[in-house]
Design a protein around this motif. Structure first.
Motif, short mmCIF file in Angstrom:
data_model
loop_
_atom_site.label_atom_id
_atom_site.label_comp_id
_atom_site.label_asym_id
_atom_site.label_seq_id
_atom_site.Cartn_x
_atom_site.Cartn_y
_atom_site.Cartn_z
N VAL A 5 0.86 -1.30 -0.16
CA VAL A 5 0.04 -0.15 0.13
C VAL A 5 0.92 1.41 -0.08
N GLN A 6 2.07 1.27 0.80
CA GLN A 6 2.82 2.50 1.06
C GLN A 6 3.52 2.61 -0.23
N ASN A 7 4.02 1.65 -0.87
CA ASN A 7 4.99 1.69 -2.09
C ASN A 7 3.98 2.31 -3.47
N LEU A 8 2.67 1.76 -3.38
CA LEU A 8 1.72 2.22 -4.42
C LEU A 8 1.78 3.68 -4.31
N MET A 9 1.36 4.04 -3.10
CA MET A 9 0.99 5.64 -2.97
C MET A 9 2.26 6.47 -2.96
N ASP A 10 3.36 5.87 -2.73
CA ASP A 10 4.76 6.58 -3.17
C ASP A 10 4.92 6.73 -4.45
#
Length: 203
Positions: A5-10
């Motif tokens: 999730v964090q990687n996708l938002m980053d």
């Protein structure tokens, strides 16, 4: 999943929030309790604007309600009534029961959608009865937007305030969502058993 999730938002920014919240409504295993606090944490670091985070989370959540709404709309009350009259006896369910449920949703549907959008475990499922009862789309979208906006604001705000500990939000809400689902299942079983007992008493 938190890292994904964090990687996708980053990598995708606000578009990532929008996409994740759409998917969260179609595939509930992707939890908003993780998505929005993570975005709130990103806002607390200055990587995003908290108001844009809430706006994109709300928009994604509302758009994500549409597939199930249209599935319910396509299936329709009359088709479900016909199915219940033909096969519902195995579930002690009749077309009359379907009409009663539809009447209930016509009376309380707005409140159910508004508050249900803030209840983990059932928030995405409410789109089906809304579609089946043919709740007008503008009304459905309005109450979905209000409920989703409040939910997105609360989660993003929690992530903003908790900072690096944003993942605690899912830790608190996750067990609550499982309890809510269990209560819904138990209520359905109790309703089923009572109907069966009542029908047996009449026979």
């Amino acid at each position: 999943m938190a890292e994904w999730v964090q990687n996708l938002m980053d990598s995708m920014g606000y578009l990532g929030i929008l996409l994740l919240m759409i998917l969260e409504n179609v595939f509930p295993p992707i939890p908003s309790e993780l998505i929005m606090p993570s975005a709130g944490f990103a806002a607390s670091r200055g990587d995003m604007n908290i108001f844009m985070v809430v706006a994109m989370g709300t928009l994604g959540s509302v758009l994500g309600t549409l597939p199930l709404y249209y599935v319910g709309r396509a299936f329709g009350e009359e088709r479900l009534v016909a199915w219940a009259d033909k096969y519902g006896k195995w579930l002690t369910l009749s077309g009359k029961d379907i009409r009663k449920a539809d009447d209930w949703f016509d009376r309380h549907g707005a409140g159910a959608v508004l508050f249900g959008r803030m209840v983990p475990g059932i928030r995405s499922l409410l789109s089906l009865p809304a579609g089946m009862s043919e709740m007008p789309l503008p009304r459905f979208l309005l109450y979905s937007a209000i409920g989703s906006g409040l939910w997105a604001s609360a989660l993003a705000g929690a992530g903003y305030l908790l900072g690096e500990n944003y993942d605690r939000v899912e830790g608190y809400i996750g067990p609550a969502s499982r309890i809510i689902l269990a209560v819904v299942v138990v209520a359905a079983v109790v309703w089923f058993l009572r109907r069966k007992r009542a029908q047996g008493a009449k026979a």
